[in-house]
Design a protein around this motif. Sequence first.
Motif, mmCIF file in Angstrom:
data_model
loop_
_atom_site.group_PDB
_atom_site.id
_atom_site.type_symbol
_atom_site.label_atom_id
_atom_site.label_comp_id
_atom_site.label_asym_id
_atom_site.label_seq_id
_atom_site.Cartn_x
_atom_site.Cartn_y
_atom_site.Cartn_z
ATOM 1 N N ARG A 27 22.017 -104.014 -40.274
ATOM 2 C CA ARG A 27 21.393 -102.693 -40.081
ATOM 3 C C ARG A 27 22.091 -101.909 -38.971
ATOM 4 N NH1 ARG A 27 15.673 -104.819 -41.190
ATOM 5 N NH2 ARG A 27 15.356 -103.964 -43.268
ATOM 6 N N ALA A 28 22.661 -102.636 -37.984
ATOM 7 C CA ALA A 28 23.170 -101.968 -36.784
ATOM 8 C C ALA A 28 24.619 -101.501 -36.891
ATOM 9 C CB ALA A 28 23.027 -102.913 -35.589
ATOM 10 N N VAL A 29 25.433 -102.150 -37.731
ATOM 11 C CA VAL A 29 26.871 -101.830 -37.726
ATOM 12 C C VAL A 29 27.156 -100.485 -38.395
ATOM 13 C CG1 VAL A 29 27.682 -104.224 -37.630
ATOM 14 C CG2 VAL A 29 27.182 -103.181 -39.862
ATOM 15 N N GLU A 50 20.746 -99.378 -46.123
ATOM 16 C CA GLU A 50 21.752 -98.489 -46.717
ATOM 17 C C GLU A 50 22.890 -98.341 -45.718
ATOM 18 O OE1 GLU A 50 20.488 -94.774 -48.394
ATOM 19 O OE2 GLU A 50 18.721 -95.763 -49.266
ATOM 20 N N LYS A 51 24.065 -98.707 -46.130
ATOM 21 C CA LYS A 51 25.194 -98.741 -45.194
ATOM 22 C C LYS A 51 26.475 -98.469 -45.971
ATOM 23 C CE LYS A 51 24.019 -99.675 -41.484
ATOM 24 N NZ LYS A 51 23.940 -98.985 -40.229
ATOM 25 N N PRO A 52 27.452 -97.772 -45.395
ATOM 26 C CA PRO A 52 28.731 -97.647 -46.101
ATOM 27 C C PRO A 52 29.344 -99.037 -46.334
ATOM 28 C CG PRO A 52 28.641 -96.205 -44.170
ATOM 29 C CD PRO A 52 27.429 -97.085 -44.107
ATOM 30 N N LEU A 53 29.834 -99.257 -47.560
ATOM 31 C CA LEU A 53 30.454 -100.545 -47.893
ATOM 32 C C LEU A 53 31.945 -100.350 -48.160
ATOM 33 C CD1 LEU A 53 27.784 -102.051 -50.327
ATOM 34 C CD2 LEU A 53 28.308 -102.799 -48.009
ATOM 35 N N SER A 77 31.465 -100.854 -34.546
ATOM 36 C CA SER A 77 31.242 -102.262 -34.889
ATOM 37 C C SER A 77 31.141 -102.376 -36.394
ATOM 38 C CB SER A 77 29.965 -102.788 -34.228
ATOM 39 O OG SER A 77 30.217 -103.020 -32.854
ATOM 40 N N LEU A 78 31.725 -103.461 -36.932
ATOM 41 C CA LEU A 78 31.744 -103.672 -38.379
ATOM 42 C C LEU A 78 31.216 -105.068 -38.687
ATOM 43 C CD1 LEU A 78 35.377 -102.386 -39.106
ATOM 44 C CD2 LEU A 78 33.242 -101.109 -39.442
ATOM 45 N N ALA A 79 30.690 -105.235 -39.921
ATOM 46 C CA ALA A 79 30.302 -106.576 -40.365
ATOM 47 C C ALA A 79 31.201 -106.984 -41.520
ATOM 48 C CB ALA A 79 28.845 -106.582 -40.813
ATOM 49 N N LEU A 80 31.460 -108.272 -41.601
ATOM 50 C CA LEU A 80 32.211 -108.827 -42.732
ATOM 51 C C LEU A 80 31.291 -109.801 -43.454
ATOM 52 C CD1 LEU A 80 34.892 -109.535 -44.281
ATOM 53 C CD2 LEU A 80 35.248 -111.297 -42.544
#
Length: 275
Positions: A27-29, A50-53, A77-80
């Motif tokens: 949710r945070a990235v 909802e997040k850009p993928l 910050s990004l998530a993988l």
Amino acid sequence: MPGTLFVVATPIGNLGDLSPRALETLRAVAAICAEDTRHTRQLLARYGVEKPLLALHEHNEGELAERLVARLLAGESLALVSDAGTPLVSDPGFRLVRAARAAGVRVSPLPGPSAFVAALSVAGLPSDRFVFEGFLPAKTGARRERLAALAGETRTLAFYESAHRIEETLADMVQAFGAARPAVLARELTKLFETVLDGTVAELHARVAADADQRRGEFVLLVQGVGEDADARIAEGRRLYAKLGEHLPPSTAAKLAADLSGAPRKALYPGRDAG
Ligand code: SAM
């Protein structure tokens, strides 16, 4: 301040296995790098995220890594994530993580499910030491060669396998490891048809060959190492001695077979005990 690259484990079947901290992080990235964006969108939809993928897979990872590192250095910050389980475990992400670390970006794990760890935790095979082999080669010759190279391994072996090759792989294991080698087949873990079968590799092969339902879904195959009990070690040593003896003088064959199997050399000659 550069951002952080969060490496987030996701469920291997049961969506309830996403950890609260993983969810909070997603949710945070600023954006989520996903192996298959459609697949990840379903997971996020379940939690109303909802997040850009961004699609990151083995074909574009090298080229994309540089751009993602630039975004991280600029403060995002990004998530993988991967389709299932822990990224980088038989999944993309290694190049991105390496590039981020090389650029001095913080890379932080959100640990969670991984299919081979889940399988190992319920298999009842020795687990203090094990070898993760991932997927075997798809081509028959290369697969058999790999299995032959692993025949003397003393630690528990962990493999990933797909539905369309599981029967063939078990047949190859009977040849490479001998029919009596203990093994565990973990199928569809955490899902509706979760099944964990144990037996010898020959028994598991017979079971899978006889029942099409046992060939469906996703598999982890665990095989006990030869060093785990003296009888198995000696059986393996004798098998190797017989095979090597076809090409080498008996003393050389015995030395190699003993080294590879961990069995005492004098136990390898027919009619001798381990003594
Ligand atoms: N990154 C994942 C992990 O941490 O386990 C592995 C990804 S790899 C591309 C997919 C393979 O993992 C499947 O072909 C299967 O061998 C294994 N696998 C994934 N989910 C599984 C499950 N629920 N039950 C059994 N094996 C599974």
